[in-house]
Design a protein around this motif. Structure first.
Motif, PDB file in Angstrom:
ATOM      1  N   ASP A 126      -3.289   7.471  -2.278  1.00 52.79           N
ATOM      2  CA  ASP A 126      -3.157   8.585  -1.348  1.00 52.79           C
ATOM      3  C   ASP A 126      -1.674   8.572  -0.870  1.00 52.79           C
ATOM      4  O   ASP A 126      -0.927   7.613  -1.018  1.00 52.79           O
ATOM      5  N   LEU A 127      -1.297   9.795  -0.370  1.00 54.61           N
ATOM      6  CA  LEU A 127       0.178   9.939   0.178  1.00 54.61           C
ATOM      7  C   LEU A 127       0.225   8.898   1.506  1.00 54.61           C
ATOM      8  O   LEU A 127      -0.249   9.320   2.444  1.00 54.61           O
ATOM      9  N   HIS A 128       1.022   7.784   1.125  1.00 52.67           N
ATOM     10  CA  HIS A 128       1.029   6.811   2.232  1.00 52.67           C
ATOM     11  C   HIS A 128       2.070   7.202   3.307  1.00 52.67           C
ATOM     12  O   HIS A 128       1.683   7.074   4.431  1.00 52.67           O
ATOM     13  N   ARG A 166      10.872   8.178   0.833  1.00 54.41           N
ATOM     14  CA  ARG A 166      10.822   6.957  -0.009  1.00 54.41           C
ATOM     15  C   ARG A 166       9.831   7.407  -1.122  1.00 54.41           C
ATOM     16  O   ARG A 166       9.953   7.128  -2.165  1.00 54.41           O
ATOM     17  N   GLU A 167       8.515   7.762  -0.497  1.00 55.15           N
ATOM     18  CA  GLU A 167       7.424   8.389  -1.437  1.00 55.15           C
ATOM     19  C   GLU A 167       8.025   9.453  -2.278  1.00 55.15           C
ATOM     20  O   GLU A 167       7.617   9.568  -3.681  1.00 55.15           O
ATOM     21  N   ILE A 197      -2.312  12.468  -8.020  1.00 57.19           N
ATOM     22  CA  ILE A 197      -2.449  13.079  -6.616  1.00 57.19           C
ATOM     23  C   ILE A 197      -4.057  13.235  -6.340  1.00 57.19           C
ATOM     24  O   ILE A 197      -4.866  13.819  -7.178  1.00 57.19           O
ATOM     25  N   ILE A 198      -4.638  12.682  -5.344  1.00 58.88           N
ATOM     26  CA  ILE A 198      -6.342  12.344  -5.245  1.00 58.88           C
ATOM     27  C   ILE A 198      -6.798  13.667  -4.569  1.00 58.88           C
ATOM     28  O   ILE A 198      -7.981  13.679  -4.452  1.00 58.88           O
ATOM     29  N   SER A 199      -5.954  14.299  -3.588  1.00 66.77           N
ATOM     30  CA  SER A 199      -6.597  15.235  -2.807  1.00 66.77           C
ATOM     31  C   SER A 199      -5.901  16.737  -2.941  1.00 66.77           C
ATOM     32  O   SER A 199      -4.556  16.567  -3.395  1.00 66.77           O
ATOM     33  N   GLY A 231      -9.189  -0.179  -4.676  1.00 66.20           N
ATOM     34  CA  GLY A 231      -9.589  -1.064  -5.794  1.00 66.20           C
ATOM     35  C   GLY A 231     -10.592  -0.266  -6.665  1.00 66.20           C
ATOM     36  O   GLY A 231     -10.381  -0.378  -7.879  1.00 66.20           O
ATOM     37  N   VAL A 232     -11.342   0.606  -6.080  1.00 64.98           N
ATOM     38  CA  VAL A 232     -12.183   1.243  -6.942  1.00 64.98           C
ATOM     39  C   VAL A 232     -11.359   2.321  -8.004  1.00 64.98           C
ATOM     40  O   VAL A 232     -11.623   2.408  -9.071  1.00 64.98           O
ATOM     41  N   ARG A 233     -10.639   2.868  -7.112  1.00 66.18           N
ATOM     42  CA  ARG A 233      -9.624   3.784  -8.169  1.00 66.18           C
ATOM     43  C   ARG A 233      -8.844   3.117  -8.988  1.00 66.18           C
ATOM     44  O   ARG A 233      -9.055   3.746 -10.230  1.00 66.18           O
TER      45      ARG A 233
END
Length: 257
Positions: free
Chosen positions: A110-112, A141-142, A154-156, A21-23
């Motif tokens: 993030d990569l789920h 799928r992703e 991409i976050i990381s 939510g912050v993201r």
């Protein structure tokens, strides 16, 4: 004429409860400062948060329903931002058909698939490997969702390496974008206690997020005993909310080990 941004999500942003939510709120703030007209479309029931105060239009949309086609064609956004790959799976093809000129961006959060593979490895009591990740159906799928979009956030850095070095995705369609925080100013950091006078440890995490609960268990059973050997007087404080019953005394207060 202002450009239009459409954000599609399966859940309303909840910055008080989750990092996701912050993201999403950080992304909304960025596009707002850039002067975009922002529409937030969600499949969930209306949120208690009042986004209109920020000048953001909100609308509830239906899955697998032609009303979305009418809505998105009328809006005619310049950019469509999908909140996680699951929303792209549901609405990406409709966006491509109705507004083909719109740039389609995916915020993976993030990569789920990575999280899912690690969870399965933990349950099997095996080590995580990239081979396990590649075999996971969620990974397929992703990755398909990433390939369908023009740009993926991409976050990381670890995830960037997986995508570029293991999958072989071109960096031109990926953007490494960690959490967007304002830099800390010296007049704030200069008042912090020095390293020498600090004590104890803190873990902060939302208890409704399974990986956080797994992390607490791992921290308590595997890591914390090693720390206590070196620092026998140290205490570990856990802060968060919505923990399972066995961690109920951690909720919104501290639990000390």
């Amino acid at each position: 004429m202002k450009k239009k941004l459409l954000i599609i999500s399966l859940n309303w942003p909840a910055p008080n409860y989750s990092a996701a939510g912050v993201r999403l709120c950080q992304l909304i703030e960025f596009f707002d400062t850039e002067g975009y007209l922002i529409t937030l479309a969600c499949t969930a029931e209306p949120s208690e948060m009042d986004f209109s105060k920020k000048g953001i239009e909100t609308i509830q949309i239906k899955v697998n329903h032609p009303s979305f086609d009418v809505f998105v064609k009328r809006l005619d956004p310049d950019i469509v931002l999908f909140d996680r790959f699951t929303s792209e799976e549901q609405f990406g093809w409709r966006v491509a058909e109705q507004v083909p000129n719109a740039l389609r961006a995916l915020d993976t959060e993030d990569l789920h698939s990575l999280r899912k593979t690690r969870e399965e490895a933990l349950k099997r009591n095996t080590d995580f490997t990239t081979d396990l990740w590649l075999e996971n159906d969620t990974t397929k799928r992703e990755m398909a969702s990433i390939y369908r979009c023009d740009l993926s956030l991409i976050i990381s850095s670890f995830e960037m390496k997986l995508l570029t070095q293991v999958i072989g995705i071109d960096e031109s369609v990926l953007l490494h974008l960690p959490f967007m925080h304002y830099p800390l100013e010296y007049n704030i950091t200069s008042n912090w206690p020095t390293y020498e006078v600090r004590q104890d440890f803190v873990f902060i995490g939302f208890g409704g997020h399974t990986p956080n609960v797994d992390a607490i268990q791992q921290l308590k059973t595997e890591i914390w005993p090693l720390i206590r050997k070196t620092l026998p007087k140290a205490k570990l404080n856990i802060y968060g909310g919505n923990f399972p019953k066995k961690y109920s005394n951690c909720t919104m207060k501290k639990k000390v080990f």
